[in-house]
Design a protein around this motif. Structure first.
Motif, PDB file in Angstrom:
ATOM      1  N   THR A   1      35.738  39.671  49.174  1.00 14.38           N
ATOM      2  CA  THR A   1      36.132  40.746  50.091  1.00 14.38           C
ATOM      3  C   THR A   1      37.013  40.221  51.212  1.00 14.38           C
ATOM      4  O   THR A   1      38.046  40.819  51.551  1.00 14.38           O
ATOM      5  CB  THR A   1      34.884  41.420  50.676  1.00 14.38           C
ATOM      6  OG1 THR A   1      34.107  41.978  49.617  1.00 14.38           O
ATOM      7  CG2 THR A   1      35.261  42.514  51.658  1.00 14.38           C
TER       8      THR A   1
ATOM      9  N   ALA B   1      29.308  44.173  48.233  1.00 17.42           N
ATOM     10  CA  ALA B   1      30.374  43.417  47.586  1.00 17.42           C
ATOM     11  C   ALA B   1      30.288  41.938  47.960  1.00 17.42           C
ATOM     12  O   ALA B   1      29.745  41.566  49.003  1.00 17.42           O
ATOM     13  CB  ALA B   1      31.733  43.972  47.988  1.00 17.42           C
TER      14      ALA B   1
ATOM     15  N   ALA C   1      37.062  46.479  54.532  1.00 16.60           N
ATOM     16  CA  ALA C   1      36.212  45.327  54.235  1.00 16.60           C
ATOM     17  C   ALA C   1      34.761  45.618  54.599  1.00 16.60           C
ATOM     18  O   ALA C   1      33.831  45.248  53.861  1.00 16.60           O
ATOM     19  CB  ALA C   1      36.726  44.101  54.982  1.00 16.60           C
TER      20      ALA C   1
ATOM     21  N   ALA D   1      33.098  47.731  51.942  1.00 16.29           N
ATOM     22  CA  ALA D   1      32.772  46.957  50.752  1.00 16.29           C
ATOM     23  C   ALA D   1      31.548  46.072  50.986  1.00 16.29           C
ATOM     24  O   ALA D   1      30.635  46.002  50.149  1.00 16.29           O
ATOM     25  CB  ALA D   1      33.970  46.109  50.345  1.00 16.29           C
ATOM     26  N   LEU D   2      31.504  45.411  52.119  1.00 15.26           N
ATOM     27  CA  LEU D   2      30.384  44.506  52.407  1.00 15.26           C
ATOM     28  C   LEU D   2      29.072  45.265  52.533  1.00 15.26           C
ATOM     29  O   LEU D   2      28.031  44.808  52.059  1.00 15.26           O
ATOM     30  CB  LEU D   2      30.672  43.725  53.686  1.00 15.26           C
ATOM     31  CG  LEU D   2      31.796  42.684  53.590  1.00 15.26           C
ATOM     32  CD1 LEU D   2      32.212  42.221  54.986  1.00 15.26           C
ATOM     33  CD2 LEU D   2      31.361  41.495  52.745  1.00 15.26           C
TER      34      LEU D   2
ATOM     35  N   THR E   1      40.475  39.226  49.913  1.00 12.62           N
ATOM     36  CA  THR E   1      41.306  40.415  49.690  1.00 12.62           C
ATOM     37  C   THR E   1      41.866  40.950  50.995  1.00 12.62           C
ATOM     38  O   THR E   1      43.045  41.304  51.094  1.00 12.62           O
ATOM     39  CB  THR E   1      40.482  41.509  48.985  1.00 12.62           C
ATOM     40  OG1 THR E   1      40.065  41.041  47.700  1.00 12.62           O
ATOM     41  CG2 THR E   1      41.298  42.786  48.829  1.00 12.62           C
TER      42      THR E   1
END
Length: 287
Positions: free
Chosen positions: A224, A219, A211, A214-215, A227
Motif C-alpha cells: 500500500t 491491505a 492509502a 486500504a490499510l 503504491t
C-alpha cells in the motif's frame, strides 16, 4: 488586545493574570497566519481566560538553505486576525531578546527518539530548534495549556514528549488539521505554490485517504505504501517520506498495533508540503 515585545512587560502582565486566578492559554506561531492558526486561538479561547499568541520566526529551527530570509512576514495583518479571533495578548519578541548570545552559544533542548526520522531526517536540528524555543516560551508565559496543530504531527509529538519528560504542568491540546475545500492542509508555505501547483497539491491528501482506506480494510502495508509513493511520483511530487507509524510514539507499527498515523512530506515546485491522517488498523500490521 495588547502587543508586547519585551520579556519584562510580558512577565508583569501574566503575573497579574495568575494572581487573579485566570487560566492562561498559549498559541505559539511564526506569523503569516491562516485559518489553521486561528483555529488554535479558538481552541485556546474555549479553554482559557487569557489567550496569549506569540509571533516569532525562530531562526534556530531553520537549516542551511531553508527559507528563513524569505519566510513571509505579515505582522500587521496577523495582529488584526488575532484580535478578531479573540486573542488577548500578542508577544512578538526579537531574536536578540530570546537569543542574546547568539544561536551558536545558546542552550539547546533535544527530545530524543520522536524527533528523529521523518522530518527530523531531512531537517537535521529542526526539532532541537522547535523544542528550544517552545521551552523558552513555556518558561516565559507559564501557560496552563498550549494549542498546537495536528498537521505538524511530529512536532506535536515532540512537544508532548518534552512536557512529559520535563514534568511541565501544561496541558498540550492537539487541534485537528484545517483544510481547504479541496482537502489541502492549510499552511503558510502553500503561498509558494503557483496556480497549477496549487491545483495539484490536494493530490497529496487524496493519496493518503486512499492509502488509509486500504490499510483499514486490511491491505498489505508495504504494498500500500509503495503504491502511494509511486502515485505521488507520477503526479509530479518529490516525496521525502510516506510512512505508517504508531500514533502515540511514531515508532514503526508492530503486530497488534491498532492506532496508526500516515505521515507524508513531499516537494511540489518550491513548496514542501506535509500532511498526515489517523489510521485505525485491524491489528495485524507490522512484523
Amino acid at each position: 488586545m495588547r502587543t508586547v515585545r519585551e520579556i519584562s512587560e510580558l512577565r508583569q502582565i501574566l503575573t497579574e493574570s495568575r494572581e487573579r486566578g485566570q487560566i492562561i492559554g498559549l498559541v505559539p506561531t511564526m506569523g503569516n497566519l491562516h485559518d489553521g492558526h486561528l483555529a488554535l486561538v479558538g481552541a485556546a479561547r474555549d479553554r482559557a481566560d487569557i489567550v496569549v499568541a506569540t509571533i516569532f520566526i525562530n531562526p534556530m529551527q531553520f537549516g542551511p538553505g531553508e527559507d528563513l530570509d524569505t519566510y513571509p512576514r505579515t505582522f500587521e495583518a496577523d495582529r488584526e486576525a488575532l484580535e478578531t479571533a479573540g486573542c488577548d495578548l500578542v508577544f512578538a519578541p526579537s531574536a536578540e531578546s530570546l537569543y542574546p548570545r547568539g544561536l551558536a552559544s545558546h542552550t539547546k533542548v533535544v527530545v530524543r527518539g520522536v524527533s528523529e526520522g521523518l522530518c527530523g531526517a531531512s531537517r537535521p536540528g529542526h526539532f532541537d530548534g522547535v523544542a528550544t524555543v517552545v521551552s523558552m516560551l513555556f518558561n516565559l508565559v507559564q501557560p496552563d495549556l498550549a494549542c498546537f496543530g495536528e498537521k505538524d504531527y511530529q512536532q506535536l509529538t515532540v512537544i508532548r514528549r518534552l512536557v512529559t519528560d520535563l514534568h511541565m504542568p501544561i496541558d498540550i491540546v492537539g487541534v485537528p488539521t484545517v483544510r481547504a475545500t479541496d482537502g489541502l492542509a492549510l499552511s503558510s508555505r502553500n503561498g509558494y505554490l503557483n496556480e497549477p501547483e496549487r491545483r495539484q497539491a490536494p493530490f497529496l491528501y487524496h493519496t493518503l485517504v486512499e492509502a488509509r482506506t486500504a490499510l483499514e480494510a486490511g491491505a498489505d502495508m508495504t504494498a500500500t505504501l509503495d503504491t502511494a509513493r509511486q502515485q505521488l511520483a507520477e503526479a509530479g511530487f518529490k516525496a521525502e517520506y510516506l510512512e505508517l507509524r504508531q500514533a502515540d510514539n511514531l515508532e514503526p507499527v508492530q503486530s497488534g498495533t491498532t492506532h496508526g498515523v500516515l505521515l507524508a512530506a513531499a516537494h511540489l515546485g518550491p513548496a514542501r508540503l506535509i500532511d498526515n491522517l489517523a489510521v485505525r488498523l485491524p491489528g495485524d500490521q507490522g512484523d
